[in-house]
Structures are given as C-alpha cells and as structure tokens.
Design an enzyme around this catalytic site. Structure first.
Site, PDB file in Angstrom:
ATOM      1  N   LYS A 124       0.867  -1.112  -0.220  1.00 26.49           N
ATOM      2  CA  LYS A 124       0.028   0.018  -0.151  1.00 26.49           C
ATOM      3  C   LYS A 124       0.870   1.295  -0.148  1.00 26.49           C
ATOM      4  O   LYS A 124       1.891   1.213   0.691  1.00 26.49           O
ATOM      5  CB  LYS A 124      -0.725  -0.241   1.272  1.00 26.49           C
ATOM      6  CG  LYS A 124      -1.774   1.312   1.466  1.00 26.49           C
ATOM      7  CD  LYS A 124      -2.803   1.176   2.276  1.00 26.49           C
ATOM      8  CE  LYS A 124      -2.420   1.498   3.912  1.00 26.49           C
ATOM      9  NZ  LYS A 124      -1.986   2.458   4.043  1.00 26.49           N
ATOM     10  N   GLU A 184      -9.531   7.930   4.014  1.00 27.00           N
ATOM     11  CA  GLU A 184      -9.000   8.010   5.228  1.00 27.00           C
ATOM     12  C   GLU A 184      -9.832   9.336   5.718  1.00 27.00           C
ATOM     13  O   GLU A 184      -9.665  10.383   5.291  1.00 27.00           O
ATOM     14  CB  GLU A 184      -7.658   7.931   5.794  1.00 27.00           C
ATOM     15  CG  GLU A 184      -7.310   8.179   7.184  1.00 27.00           C
ATOM     16  CD  GLU A 184      -6.325   7.731   7.923  1.00 27.00           C
ATOM     17  OE1 GLU A 184      -5.275   7.080   7.156  1.00 27.00           O
ATOM     18  OE2 GLU A 184      -6.096   8.170   9.192  1.00 27.00           O
TER      19      GLU A 184
HETATM   20  O1  KIV Z   1      -0.948   2.402   8.692  1.00 26.04           O
HETATM   21  C1  KIV Z   1      -1.861   2.181   8.987  1.00 26.04           C
HETATM   22  O2  KIV Z   1      -2.578   1.829   9.989  1.00 26.04           O
HETATM   23  C2  KIV Z   1      -3.186   2.704   7.715  1.00 26.04           C
HETATM   24  C3  KIV Z   1      -4.408   2.739   8.254  1.00 26.04           C
HETATM   25  C4  KIV Z   1      -4.739   3.910   8.881  1.00 26.04           C
HETATM   26  C5  KIV Z   1      -5.395   2.365   7.099  1.00 26.04           C
HETATM   27  O3  KIV Z   1      -2.244   3.128   6.690  1.00 26.04           O
END
Ligand code: KIV
Length: 268
Positions: free
Chosen positions: A111, A180
């Site tokens: 991600k 978010e």
């Molecule tokens: O690092 C994390 O916990 C995240 C979440 C907020 C989706 O990216």
C-alpha cells in the site's frame, strides 16, 4: 486458502470487506479467521514503537513485522505499507522497494499513500505484477503539510480533487484503496464512482469495507483515539489488572509457587 487480490477486487457490491491492521504474530493469528485483509501498517511506528508519526517507520521495520504476520496467518490477504521515503522520489525507487517488501515478507500486496501524483508509480508496480492498494484522504505520512492531520474533502475544491485522485488510482491499476477521514457524502460518492472496493477508516459505512488499527479497537493502545474508532474491548485495563496481581504475588513471595518451580530428581 488465502484471499487473492483478484477476489478482493471483484467483491464490490458483496458484503463489506473486513480489514484490520496486524503488526505481530499473535495479533495476526487472532485476526486471520475473521478478516479478508490484514494491513501491516506503518502505524506500527506509533503504536508499537511510540514514535511521533508514521514517518519514523523504516523498510527494515515493515519487513520484520510483515514476515511475522505472513507466517502467522493463512486466510487473509496480507498488505504491507511502503514506508515514508521508500517510494515518493521516483517510480524506480518504489519498484525496487516494493519488490524487496514482497520478496522478503511473502506478502500479497503493498500500500502507498497519494492520489493522482502517485498514479504513474502505481501503474509501474502493477505492470511489474505487484498488487497495489491506494490510500487517499487523510495521509498520515503527510502529517507536516498544511492540510496535515484533519478531516479531508470538506470543501468543494478538496472534494473534487479527492474524486480525481480516486479515479486516477483506479485507472493506474490499484485493486482497492483506503479512504481515510472523509465526510460520509464524499466517501459515498467516491465509492459509487469507482469499480474497485473502497476501504474506509473514518469514512462512513458507505465504503465497500472497513479497517481500524487493531490496538485501538481492542483498547490496547495508549493516548487519544480518533472519533472514528469504536472500542470493542478494554485490553489495556485487563493487562494492568493482571500485571498488578503478578507484582502483588512476587512481593508476597506467592509467585513462583511449587507448581512453577523445578525440583531435584529426588524431590520430584
Ligand atoms: O498504517 C495504518 O494503520 C494505515 C491505516 C490507517 C489504514 O494506513
């Protein structure tokens, strides 16, 4: 059998996707049977290491935690966050680091944060067979920018920009993306205008799935929690109760008892 990114991508319109963060083997094992996806989030730097922000997460940190989570799960799809500084500078740097994360952790996807500005990078990763999850709205790695740590997309200009970002991520080939801290109406409009699932955190139940930081929803993490966190347990209190009982037992010489003590062969 582990969930595949293709199955997640084509799950739009089905019951909501259940996602949580996991940084450690025990949490991964506890979540695995209940979640579609587990995220080894760069929030690990704040939640486990007590750092100020997610900017302190490193490649080595993400890889060490990612390996543990992959080894301790077999059903959920595992996503590892690309940490701050590992992908923004160039698509080539992103590709090199994404390959390292995948090969050293065995995770199924990475991600990264950003919208239209990251579309080219996402496309290059996807063209190299690396499944990518996007992340728009509040971007924790951009904590020091003027928009910083607040609800995003409340004015029309920002809302339009987020809509463009969502479409750019989808066109670049991400198989789903996190939204978010965005108001309900905008999260709903974005979700309706893309064909890949949206995963909300502070973005209402109009999204195709939900994610929370596990330590927050378990009441284990310390410090202020955002409004969007629902606490399902009070583990910090439970742990403190157990530890104070242990301290009491040690001070009273009630622990270890004979049950927890090795004896000579003759005495056993
Ligand atoms: O690092 C994390 O916990 C995240 C979440 C907020 C989706 O990216």
């Amino acid at each position: 059998m582990r969930k595949t990114f293709e199955a997640i991508k084509s799950s739009k319109g089905q019951p909501p996707l259940v996602c949580l963060t996991a940084y450690t083997a025990p949490i991964a094992a506890a979540c695995d049977n209940h979640c579609d996806m587990l995220l080894v989030g760069d929030s690990v730097s704040m939640v486990l290491y007590g750092e100020e922000s997610t900017q302190q997460a490193t490649m080595d940190m993400m890889i060490a935690h990612g390996r543990g989570v992959v080894k301790s799960s077999k059903n959920a799809l595992i996503i590892v966050d690309m940490p701050y500084g590992s992908y923004e500078e160039s698509p080539q740097l992103a590709l090199e680091n994404a390959k390292r994360i995948i090969s050293e952790t065995n995770c199924q996807a990475v991600k990264l944060e950003g919208g239209s500005d990251m579309a080219e990078t996402i496309k290059i990763l996807v063209d190299n067979d690396i499944p990518v999850v996007g992340h728009i709205g509040l971007l924790p790695q951009s904590v020091n920018t003027p928009d910083g740590f607040k609800v995003q997309g409340r004015d029309q200009e920002q809302a339009q920009k987020l809509m463009q970002d969502a479409k750019a991520i989808e066109a670049a080939g991400a198989f789903c993306f996190v939204i978010e801290a965005v108001p309900e109406s905008l999260a709903g409009a974005i979700t309706a205008s893309v064909t890949i699932p949206t995963i909300g955190i502070g973005a209402s139940n109009t999204c195709d799935g939900q994610i929370l930081v596990t330590e927050d929803m378990l009441g284990l993490s310390v410090g202020r929690k955002p409004k969007f966190v629902k606490q399902y347990a009070a583990l910090q209190e439970g742990i403190q109760t157990a530890i104070s009982k242990y301290a009491e037992d040690v001070r009273a010489r009630e622990f270890p008892s004979s049950e927890n003590t090795y004896k000579d062969k003759a005495a056993a």
